[in-house]
Design an enzyme around this catalytic site. Structure first.
Site, short mmCIF file in Angstrom:
data_model
loop_
_atom_site.label_atom_id
_atom_site.label_comp_id
_atom_site.label_asym_id
_atom_site.label_seq_id
_atom_site.Cartn_x
_atom_site.Cartn_y
_atom_site.Cartn_z
N LYS A 200 0.89 -1.15 0.00
CA LYS A 200 0.00 0.00 0.00
C LYS A 200 0.93 1.20 0.00
O LYS A 200 1.95 1.22 0.67
CB LYS A 200 -0.84 -0.05 1.28
CG LYS A 200 -1.62 1.18 1.55
CD LYS A 200 -3.11 0.88 1.70
CE LYS A 200 -3.92 2.18 1.81
NZ LYS A 200 -3.99 2.92 0.53
N ARG A 290 25.06 -2.20 6.12
CA ARG A 290 26.34 -1.51 5.83
C ARG A 290 26.34 -0.16 6.52
O ARG A 290 25.36 0.25 7.13
CB ARG A 290 26.45 -1.29 4.32
CG ARG A 290 25.23 -0.56 3.80
CD ARG A 290 25.36 -0.13 2.36
NE ARG A 290 24.08 0.26 1.81
CZ ARG A 290 23.50 1.43 1.95
NH1 ARG A 290 24.06 2.38 2.68
NH2 ARG A 290 22.32 1.70 1.41
P1 ADP Z 1 15.25 1.71 -1.98
O1 ADP Z 1 15.87 0.50 -1.36
O2 ADP Z 1 15.18 1.65 -3.47
O3 ADP Z 1 15.84 2.99 -1.47
P2 ADP Z 1 13.03 1.79 -0.10
O4 ADP Z 1 12.15 0.64 0.10
O5 ADP Z 1 14.08 2.08 0.94
O6 ADP Z 1 13.73 1.68 -1.55
O7 ADP Z 1 12.17 3.10 -0.30
C1 ADP Z 1 12.73 4.36 -0.67
C2 ADP Z 1 11.72 5.46 -0.53
O8 ADP Z 1 10.57 5.20 -1.36
C3 ADP Z 1 11.15 5.63 0.86
O9 ADP Z 1 11.96 6.41 1.71
C4 ADP Z 1 9.82 6.31 0.55
O10 ADP Z 1 10.01 7.67 0.26
C5 ADP Z 1 9.37 5.63 -0.74
N1 ADP Z 1 8.49 4.46 -0.45
C6 ADP Z 1 8.84 3.16 -0.47
N2 ADP Z 1 7.79 2.36 -0.15
C7 ADP Z 1 6.74 3.17 0.08
C8 ADP Z 1 5.35 2.98 0.46
N3 ADP Z 1 4.84 1.77 0.66
N4 ADP Z 1 4.59 4.09 0.61
C9 ADP Z 1 5.09 5.33 0.42
N5 ADP Z 1 6.36 5.58 0.05
C10 ADP Z 1 7.19 4.53 -0.12
#
Ligand code: ADP
Length: 442
Positions: A200, A290
Protein backbone atom coordinates in the site's frame (compact mmCIF):
# COMPACT_ATOMS: atom_id res chain seq x y z
CA UNK A 1 43.69 -5.52 15.28
CA UNK A 2 44.22 -5.48 11.51
CA UNK A 3 47.57 -4.22 10.20
CA UNK A 4 46.35 -3.30 6.73
CA UNK A 5 42.89 -2.60 5.30
CA UNK A 6 41.97 -2.35 1.63
CA UNK A 7 39.17 0.14 1.00
CA UNK A 8 37.06 -1.14 -1.88
CA UNK A 9 35.50 2.19 -2.71
CA UNK A 10 36.16 5.75 -3.85
CA UNK A 11 35.15 9.33 -3.08
CA UNK A 12 34.23 10.67 0.32
CA UNK A 13 33.48 7.28 1.89
CA UNK A 14 36.94 5.98 0.99
CA UNK A 15 38.43 8.98 2.82
CA UNK A 16 36.03 8.52 5.73
CA UNK A 17 37.23 4.94 6.25
CA UNK A 18 40.87 5.86 5.62
CA UNK A 19 40.83 8.51 8.36
CA UNK A 20 39.54 6.12 11.00
CA UNK A 21 42.02 3.44 9.92
CA UNK A 22 44.83 5.93 10.41
CA UNK A 23 43.57 6.79 13.91
CA UNK A 24 43.60 3.08 14.71
CA UNK A 25 47.15 2.73 13.38
CA UNK A 26 46.02 0.61 10.42
CA UNK A 27 47.74 0.97 7.04
CA UNK A 28 45.46 1.61 4.08
CA UNK A 29 45.30 0.43 0.51
CA UNK A 30 43.27 2.48 -1.97
CA UNK A 31 41.95 0.93 -5.14
CA UNK A 32 41.04 3.10 -8.09
CA UNK A 33 39.96 3.08 -11.70
CA UNK A 34 41.92 4.74 -14.50
CA UNK A 35 39.56 7.73 -14.15
CA UNK A 36 40.48 8.17 -10.48
CA UNK A 37 44.28 8.30 -10.46
CA UNK A 38 44.13 11.94 -9.28
CA UNK A 39 41.48 11.21 -6.64
CA UNK A 40 42.05 12.25 -3.04
CA UNK A 41 41.65 8.74 -1.60
CA UNK A 42 44.53 7.63 -3.83
CA UNK A 43 46.71 10.55 -2.73
CA UNK A 44 46.10 9.94 0.98
CA UNK A 45 46.32 6.15 1.19
CA UNK A 46 49.57 4.41 2.14
CA UNK A 47 49.39 2.31 -1.03
CA UNK A 48 47.19 2.32 -4.11
CA UNK A 49 46.39 -0.12 -6.87
CA UNK A 50 44.76 0.67 -10.21
CA UNK A 51 42.14 -2.02 -10.73
CA UNK A 52 40.77 -1.26 -14.16
CA UNK A 53 39.16 1.11 -16.68
CA UNK A 54 36.60 3.78 -15.65
CA UNK A 55 33.30 1.82 -16.01
CA UNK A 56 32.35 0.42 -12.59
CA UNK A 57 31.79 -3.08 -13.99
CA UNK A 58 35.48 -3.17 -14.91
CA UNK A 59 36.84 -1.52 -11.76
CA UNK A 60 34.92 -0.91 -8.53
CA UNK A 61 32.63 -3.90 -9.18
CA UNK A 62 35.40 -6.08 -10.56
CA UNK A 63 35.78 -8.70 -7.81
CA UNK A 64 38.79 -10.60 -9.26
CA UNK A 65 40.73 -7.32 -9.63
CA UNK A 66 39.92 -6.26 -6.07
CA UNK A 67 40.97 -9.64 -4.64
CA UNK A 68 44.20 -9.47 -6.66
CA UNK A 69 44.88 -5.99 -5.25
CA UNK A 70 44.36 -7.39 -1.74
CA UNK A 71 46.76 -10.27 -2.46
CA UNK A 72 49.61 -8.19 -3.87
CA UNK A 73 49.39 -5.67 -1.03
CA UNK A 74 49.17 -8.30 1.69
CA UNK A 75 45.95 -6.91 3.12
CA UNK A 76 44.23 -8.30 6.26
CA UNK A 77 40.73 -6.97 5.73
CA UNK A 78 38.51 -5.28 3.15
CA UNK A 79 36.14 -2.40 3.90
CA UNK A 80 33.46 -2.06 1.21
CA UNK A 81 32.18 1.44 2.15
CA UNK A 82 28.61 1.93 0.92
CA UNK A 83 27.18 1.33 -2.55
CA UNK A 84 29.28 -0.70 -5.01
CA UNK A 85 29.91 -4.18 -3.47
CA UNK A 86 28.92 -3.32 0.11
CA UNK A 87 25.66 -5.29 -0.02
CA UNK A 88 26.85 -8.03 -2.36
CA UNK A 89 26.72 -11.25 -0.32
CA UNK A 90 28.81 -13.13 -2.87
CA UNK A 91 31.57 -10.51 -2.60
CA UNK A 92 31.60 -10.88 1.21
CA UNK A 93 31.86 -14.67 0.75
CA UNK A 94 34.69 -14.42 -1.79
CA UNK A 95 36.60 -12.02 0.45
CA UNK A 96 36.36 -14.50 3.34
CA UNK A 97 37.16 -17.50 1.09
CA UNK A 98 40.43 -15.78 0.19
CA UNK A 99 41.31 -15.40 3.84
CA UNK A 100 40.54 -11.69 4.25
CA UNK A 101 38.14 -10.31 6.82
CA UNK A 102 35.10 -8.58 5.34
CA UNK A 103 34.40 -5.47 7.43
CA UNK A 104 30.66 -5.85 7.55
CA UNK A 105 28.05 -8.45 8.49
CA UNK A 106 28.21 -12.13 7.62
CA UNK A 107 27.28 -12.90 4.02
CA UNK A 108 24.21 -14.88 5.15
CA UNK A 109 22.78 -11.71 6.74
CA UNK A 110 23.54 -9.60 3.68
CA UNK A 111 21.73 -12.22 1.58
CA UNK A 112 18.75 -12.44 3.93
CA UNK A 113 18.21 -8.68 4.22
CA UNK A 114 19.07 -7.97 0.57
CA UNK A 115 15.88 -9.75 -0.36
CA UNK A 116 13.21 -7.32 0.78
CA UNK A 117 10.50 -9.96 1.11
CA UNK A 118 12.65 -12.23 3.23
CA UNK A 119 13.66 -9.16 5.27
CA UNK A 120 10.00 -8.33 5.92
CA UNK A 121 9.24 -11.93 6.89
CA UNK A 122 12.26 -12.05 9.20
CA UNK A 123 11.20 -8.85 10.94
CA UNK A 124 7.62 -10.04 11.26
CA UNK A 125 8.88 -13.10 13.14
CA UNK A 126 10.16 -10.63 15.76
CA UNK A 127 6.85 -8.79 15.81
CA UNK A 128 7.96 -5.89 13.58
CA UNK A 129 5.12 -4.87 11.27
CA UNK A 130 5.64 -3.93 7.63
CA UNK A 131 3.41 -2.02 5.25
CA UNK A 132 0.46 -4.20 4.18
CA UNK A 133 1.06 -5.72 0.76
CA UNK A 134 1.46 -8.80 -1.41
CA UNK A 135 4.86 -10.49 -1.33
CA UNK A 136 4.26 -12.78 -4.27
CA UNK A 137 2.00 -11.35 -6.92
CA UNK A 138 0.16 -14.34 -8.41
CA UNK A 139 -2.36 -12.62 -10.65
CA UNK A 140 -3.80 -9.24 -11.60
CA UNK A 141 -7.04 -10.20 -9.84
CA UNK A 142 -5.16 -10.72 -6.60
CA UNK A 143 -3.91 -7.10 -6.85
CA UNK A 144 -7.44 -5.91 -7.72
CA UNK A 145 -8.81 -7.63 -4.62
CA UNK A 146 -6.06 -6.07 -2.51
CA UNK A 147 -6.90 -2.64 -3.97
CA UNK A 148 -10.57 -3.15 -3.09
CA UNK A 149 -9.74 -4.14 0.45
CA UNK A 150 -7.05 -1.55 1.27
CA UNK A 151 -7.85 1.21 -1.23
CA UNK A 152 -5.55 3.00 -3.67
CA UNK A 153 -2.81 4.15 -4.23
CA UNK A 154 -0.49 1.13 -4.24
CA UNK A 155 3.19 0.80 -5.03
CA UNK A 156 5.16 -1.91 -6.87
CA UNK A 157 8.74 -2.33 -5.68
CA UNK A 158 11.74 -4.43 -6.73
CA UNK A 159 12.50 -7.36 -4.39
CA UNK A 160 16.24 -6.85 -4.89
CA UNK A 161 15.96 -3.11 -5.39
CA UNK A 162 17.80 -0.10 -4.07
CA UNK A 163 18.39 3.57 -4.77
CA UNK A 164 14.71 4.18 -5.39
CA UNK A 165 14.74 2.23 -8.67
CA UNK A 166 12.13 -0.22 -9.90
CA UNK A 167 9.16 1.48 -8.20
CA UNK A 168 5.79 2.23 -9.77
CA UNK A 169 2.79 3.86 -8.14
CA UNK A 170 -0.70 2.61 -8.97
CA UNK A 171 -3.61 5.01 -8.52
CA UNK A 172 -6.28 3.03 -10.30
CA UNK A 173 -7.21 -0.57 -11.17
CA UNK A 174 -6.54 0.13 -14.85
CA UNK A 175 -2.88 0.86 -14.21
CA UNK A 176 -2.05 -2.45 -12.51
CA UNK A 177 -0.88 -4.45 -15.51
CA UNK A 178 1.30 -1.72 -17.05
CA UNK A 179 2.83 -0.76 -13.72
CA UNK A 180 3.84 -4.32 -12.91
CA UNK A 181 5.41 -4.91 -16.31
CA UNK A 182 7.33 -1.61 -16.36
CA UNK A 183 8.57 -2.11 -12.77
CA UNK A 184 9.71 -5.62 -13.75
CA UNK A 185 11.55 -4.27 -16.78
CA UNK A 186 13.31 -1.54 -14.79
CA UNK A 187 14.21 -4.00 -12.05
CA UNK A 188 15.65 -6.49 -14.53
CA UNK A 189 17.78 -3.75 -16.10
CA UNK A 190 19.00 -2.32 -12.82
CA UNK A 191 19.34 -5.43 -10.64
CA UNK A 192 19.43 -8.37 -13.04
CA UNK A 193 16.27 -9.80 -11.52
CA UNK A 194 12.63 -8.96 -12.26
CA UNK A 195 10.93 -10.02 -9.01
CA UNK A 196 8.63 -7.35 -7.65
CA UNK A 197 6.22 -7.04 -4.72
CA UNK A 198 3.34 -4.80 -3.84
CA UNK A 199 2.66 -2.46 -0.93
CA UNK A 200 0.00 0.00 0.00
CA UNK A 201 1.41 3.45 -0.81
CA UNK A 202 1.43 5.52 2.36
CA UNK A 203 0.35 9.07 1.57
CA UNK A 204 2.23 11.34 3.96
CA UNK A 205 4.75 9.27 5.90
CA UNK A 206 8.12 10.24 7.25
CA UNK A 207 11.18 8.11 6.51
CA UNK A 208 12.65 7.29 9.91
CA UNK A 209 15.54 4.88 10.35
CA UNK A 210 17.26 3.34 13.35
CA UNK A 211 21.02 2.86 13.57
CA UNK A 212 22.13 -0.30 15.33
CA UNK A 213 25.51 -1.81 16.23
CA UNK A 214 25.93 -5.49 17.08
CA UNK A 215 29.04 -7.44 18.01
CA UNK A 216 29.84 -11.16 17.65
CA UNK A 217 28.87 -11.82 21.26
CA UNK A 218 25.21 -10.88 21.15
CA UNK A 219 25.65 -7.30 22.39
CA UNK A 220 23.39 -4.95 20.46
CA UNK A 221 22.69 -1.23 20.93
CA UNK A 222 20.79 1.38 18.96
CA UNK A 223 21.92 4.96 18.45
CA UNK A 224 18.54 6.58 17.94
CA UNK A 225 16.93 7.60 14.67
CA UNK A 226 17.58 9.65 11.58
CA UNK A 227 14.79 11.49 9.77
CA UNK A 228 15.52 11.14 6.05
CA UNK A 229 12.22 12.41 4.66
CA UNK A 230 13.70 15.16 2.49
CA UNK A 231 14.12 13.13 -0.70
CA UNK A 232 14.16 13.62 -4.45
CA UNK A 233 13.17 10.67 -6.64
CA UNK A 234 13.06 8.50 -3.47
CA UNK A 235 16.70 9.37 -2.74
CA UNK A 236 17.76 11.22 0.37
CA UNK A 237 18.87 14.85 0.18
CA UNK A 238 18.88 16.01 3.82
CA UNK A 239 19.00 13.90 6.99
CA UNK A 240 18.73 14.93 10.59
CA UNK A 241 18.77 13.53 14.08
CA UNK A 242 16.84 13.51 16.31
CA UNK A 243 13.52 13.77 14.45
CA UNK A 244 11.23 16.42 15.95
CA UNK A 245 8.26 14.13 15.41
CA UNK A 246 9.19 11.31 17.76
CA UNK A 247 8.52 11.40 21.47
CA UNK A 248 11.11 10.02 23.87
CA UNK A 249 8.90 6.97 24.44
CA UNK A 250 8.49 6.31 20.72
CA UNK A 251 12.25 6.57 20.23
CA UNK A 252 12.96 4.13 23.04
CA UNK A 253 10.31 1.75 21.84
CA UNK A 254 11.32 1.57 18.18
CA UNK A 255 14.96 1.41 19.28
CA UNK A 256 14.26 -1.56 21.52
CA UNK A 257 12.15 -3.27 18.84
CA UNK A 258 15.01 -2.88 16.36
CA UNK A 259 17.60 -4.15 18.83
CA UNK A 260 15.52 -7.24 19.61
CA UNK A 261 14.89 -8.03 15.95
CA UNK A 262 18.58 -7.76 15.11
CA UNK A 263 19.61 -9.83 18.12
CA UNK A 264 17.12 -12.55 17.13
CA UNK A 265 18.96 -13.17 13.86
CA UNK A 266 22.43 -12.95 15.48
CA UNK A 267 23.38 -10.06 13.23
CA UNK A 268 26.90 -8.60 13.48
CA UNK A 269 28.20 -5.16 12.59
CA UNK A 270 26.51 -1.88 11.68
CA UNK A 271 22.99 -1.92 10.36
CA UNK A 272 20.09 0.39 9.74
CA UNK A 273 16.42 -0.49 9.91
CA UNK A 274 14.38 1.77 7.66
CA UNK A 275 10.76 2.53 8.51
CA UNK A 276 7.95 4.63 7.18
CA UNK A 277 6.21 6.46 10.02
CA UNK A 278 2.62 7.61 9.70
CA UNK A 279 -0.04 8.38 12.34
CA UNK A 280 2.35 7.39 15.14
CA UNK A 281 2.93 3.94 13.63
CA UNK A 282 6.16 2.45 12.29
CA UNK A 283 6.16 0.21 9.23
CA UNK A 284 9.40 -1.67 8.47
CA UNK A 285 10.64 -1.13 4.91
CA UNK A 286 14.10 -2.63 4.67
CA UNK A 287 17.40 -3.12 6.44
CA UNK A 288 20.71 -1.78 5.12
CA UNK A 289 23.54 -4.07 6.14
CA UNK A 290 26.34 -1.51 5.83
CA UNK A 291 27.59 1.92 6.79
CA UNK A 292 25.16 4.53 5.49
CA UNK A 293 25.80 7.81 3.71
CA UNK A 294 24.03 9.71 6.49
CA UNK A 295 25.89 8.08 9.40
CA UNK A 296 27.67 11.35 10.39
CA UNK A 297 24.50 12.88 11.89
CA UNK A 298 24.38 9.98 14.36
CA UNK A 299 28.09 10.35 15.07
CA UNK A 300 27.68 14.05 15.82
CA UNK A 301 24.92 13.59 18.39
CA UNK A 302 26.37 10.48 20.05
CA UNK A 303 30.09 11.28 19.71
CA UNK A 304 30.64 7.68 18.57
CA UNK A 305 32.86 6.92 15.55
CA UNK A 306 30.73 4.34 13.74
CA UNK A 307 33.55 3.24 11.43
CA UNK A 308 35.82 2.66 14.43
CA UNK A 309 33.15 0.48 16.04
CA UNK A 310 32.63 -1.35 12.76
CA UNK A 311 36.34 -2.14 12.36
CA UNK A 312 36.74 -3.18 15.99
CA UNK A 313 33.74 -5.50 15.79
CA UNK A 314 35.07 -7.06 12.57
CA UNK A 315 38.39 -7.61 14.34
CA UNK A 316 36.51 -9.59 17.02
CA UNK A 317 36.44 -6.99 19.81
CA UNK A 318 33.67 -7.05 22.36
CA UNK A 319 31.53 -3.91 22.31
CA UNK A 320 32.08 -1.97 25.50
CA UNK A 321 29.19 0.46 25.42
CA UNK A 322 25.84 -0.30 27.01
CA UNK A 323 22.53 1.10 25.86
CA UNK A 324 22.14 3.25 28.98
CA UNK A 325 25.53 4.90 28.35
CA UNK A 326 24.53 6.25 24.94
CA UNK A 327 23.63 9.90 25.26
CA UNK A 328 22.02 12.00 22.58
CA UNK A 329 23.61 15.40 22.53
CA UNK A 330 22.06 18.33 20.66
CA UNK A 331 21.06 18.15 17.02
CA UNK A 332 22.75 17.35 13.71
CA UNK A 333 21.78 17.88 10.06
CA UNK A 334 23.47 16.66 6.89
CA UNK A 335 23.03 18.25 3.45
CA UNK A 336 24.17 16.17 0.49
CA UNK A 337 26.03 18.35 -1.98
CA UNK A 338 25.61 16.83 -5.40
CA UNK A 339 27.23 17.95 -8.63
CA UNK A 340 23.97 18.13 -10.51
CA UNK A 341 21.46 20.56 -11.89
CA UNK A 342 19.34 21.52 -8.85
CA UNK A 343 16.14 21.60 -10.92
CA UNK A 344 16.46 18.57 -13.18
CA UNK A 345 18.89 16.62 -10.96
CA UNK A 346 20.90 15.77 -14.07
CA UNK A 347 24.56 15.13 -13.08
CA UNK A 348 27.07 17.88 -13.83
CA UNK A 349 30.55 16.36 -13.99
CA UNK A 350 33.59 18.49 -14.85
CA UNK A 351 36.38 20.61 -13.41
CA UNK A 352 35.99 22.35 -10.05
CA UNK A 353 37.85 25.56 -10.76
CA UNK A 354 37.15 27.36 -7.46
CA UNK A 355 36.64 25.59 -4.15
CA UNK A 356 36.30 26.89 -0.62
CA UNK A 357 35.01 24.81 2.28
CA UNK A 358 33.20 26.28 5.27
CA UNK A 359 34.60 25.76 8.76
CA UNK A 360 34.13 26.81 12.35
CA UNK A 361 32.52 25.28 15.41
CA UNK A 362 30.08 22.46 14.74
CA UNK A 363 30.78 22.24 10.99
CA UNK A 364 31.95 18.99 9.40
CA UNK A 365 32.67 18.26 5.76
CA UNK A 366 32.98 14.78 4.31
CA UNK A 367 34.30 15.19 0.80
CA UNK A 368 37.08 14.08 -1.49
CA UNK A 369 37.07 16.99 -3.94
CA UNK A 370 39.49 19.90 -4.18
CA UNK A 371 40.19 22.92 -6.36
CA UNK A 372 41.36 21.74 -9.77
CA UNK A 373 39.74 18.32 -9.35
CA UNK A 374 37.87 16.99 -12.35
CA UNK A 375 34.71 15.11 -11.35
CA UNK A 376 34.54 12.04 -13.61
CA UNK A 377 31.27 11.32 -15.36
CA UNK A 378 31.29 7.61 -14.49
CA UNK A 379 30.25 7.74 -10.84
CA UNK A 380 27.71 9.06 -8.36
CA UNK A 381 27.07 12.79 -8.39
CA UNK A 382 27.38 13.25 -4.62
CA UNK A 383 30.63 15.16 -4.08
CA UNK A 384 30.35 16.31 -0.47
CA UNK A 385 28.31 16.07 2.70
CA UNK A 386 28.01 19.14 4.88
CA UNK A 387 27.09 18.30 8.44
CA UNK A 388 26.39 20.77 11.22
CA UNK A 389 25.89 20.14 14.90
CA UNK A 390 24.23 22.49 17.36
CA UNK A 391 23.04 22.52 20.96
CA UNK A 392 19.50 22.38 19.58
CA UNK A 393 17.79 22.24 16.18
CA UNK A 394 17.56 26.01 15.88
CA UNK A 395 21.28 26.48 16.36
CA UNK A 396 21.98 23.58 14.02
CA UNK A 397 19.87 25.15 11.24
CA UNK A 398 21.43 28.63 11.61
CA UNK A 399 24.86 27.02 11.54
CA UNK A 400 23.93 25.10 8.38
CA UNK A 401 22.69 28.31 6.73
CA UNK A 402 25.92 30.07 7.64
CA UNK A 403 28.04 27.15 6.39
CA UNK A 404 26.14 26.88 3.08
CA UNK A 405 26.69 30.60 2.54
CA UNK A 406 30.45 30.14 2.98
CA UNK A 407 30.67 27.11 0.71
CA UNK A 408 32.04 27.94 -2.76
CA UNK A 409 32.03 25.33 -5.53
CA UNK A 410 32.51 26.74 -9.01
CA UNK A 411 32.71 25.05 -12.38
CA UNK A 412 29.94 22.50 -11.89
CA UNK A 413 26.23 22.81 -11.08
CA UNK A 414 25.51 21.83 -7.48
CA UNK A 415 22.82 21.66 -4.81
CA UNK A 416 24.13 24.36 -2.41
CA UNK A 417 21.50 26.93 -3.40
CA UNK A 418 18.78 24.27 -3.32
CA UNK A 419 19.66 23.48 0.31
CA UNK A 420 19.57 27.18 1.17
CA UNK A 421 16.06 27.37 -0.27
CA UNK A 422 14.91 24.22 1.55
CA UNK A 423 16.15 25.52 4.89
CA UNK A 424 13.83 28.53 4.56
CA UNK A 425 10.68 26.46 3.94
CA UNK A 426 8.12 26.58 6.77
CA UNK A 427 7.66 22.81 6.78
CA UNK A 428 11.38 22.29 7.10
CA UNK A 429 11.69 24.86 9.86
CA UNK A 430 8.85 23.20 11.79
CA UNK A 431 10.35 19.74 11.16
CA UNK A 432 6.90 18.47 10.18
CA UNK A 433 7.87 17.64 6.60
CA UNK A 434 7.22 14.21 5.08
CA UNK A 435 8.53 12.27 2.05
CA UNK A 436 6.48 14.46 -0.33
CA UNK A 437 8.22 17.63 0.83
CA UNK A 438 10.27 18.17 -2.34
CA UNK A 439 7.26 17.66 -4.62
CA UNK A 440 5.20 19.99 -2.47
CA UNK A 441 7.68 22.89 -2.66
CA UNK A 442 8.21 22.67 -6.41
P1 ADP B 1 15.25 1.71 -1.98
O1 ADP B 1 15.87 0.50 -1.36
O2 ADP B 1 15.18 1.65 -3.47
O3 ADP B 1 15.84 2.99 -1.47
P2 ADP B 1 13.03 1.79 -0.10
O4 ADP B 1 12.15 0.64 0.10
O5 ADP B 1 14.08 2.08 0.94
O6 ADP B 1 13.73 1.68 -1.55
O7 ADP B 1 12.17 3.10 -0.30
C1 ADP B 1 12.73 4.36 -0.67
C2 ADP B 1 11.72 5.46 -0.53
O8 ADP B 1 10.57 5.20 -1.36
C3 ADP B 1 11.15 5.63 0.86
O9 ADP B 1 11.96 6.41 1.71
C4 ADP B 1 9.82 6.31 0.55
O10 ADP B 1 10.01 7.67 0.26
C5 ADP B 1 9.37 5.63 -0.74
N1 ADP B 1 8.49 4.46 -0.45
C6 ADP B 1 8.84 3.16 -0.47
N2 ADP B 1 7.79 2.36 -0.15
C7 ADP B 1 6.74 3.17 0.08
C8 ADP B 1 5.35 2.98 0.46
N3 ADP B 1 4.84 1.77 0.66
N4 ADP B 1 4.59 4.09 0.61
C9 ADP B 1 5.09 5.33 0.42
N5 ADP B 1 6.36 5.58 0.05
C10 ADP B 1 7.19 4.53 -0.12
Amino acid sequence: MFKKVLIANRGEVALRVLRTCRELGIETVAIHSEADSEAMHVKLADESVCIGPPPVSQSYLNIPSIITAATITNTDAIHPGYGFLSENARFAEIVEEHGYKFIGPKSEHIKLMGNKIKAKETMLASGVQSIPGINEIGSINQVKDFGKEYGYPLIIKAVNGGGGKGMRKIYDEKEIEDSISSAKKESLNAFGDDSVYLEKLLINPKHIEIQIIADQYGNVVHLGERDCSVQRNHQKLIEESPSVTLSKEEREQIGLTSVNAVRAIKYEGLGTLEFLYENNKFYFMEMNTRLQVEHPVTEMITNIDLVKEQIRIAAGDKMKMQQNEIEINGHAIECRINAENPKTFIPSPGMINRYHQPGGLGVRIESAVYEGYKIPSHYDSMIAKLITHGADREECISRMKRALEEYVIMGVDNTIQLHQDILKENNFVSGKYNINFMNDIR
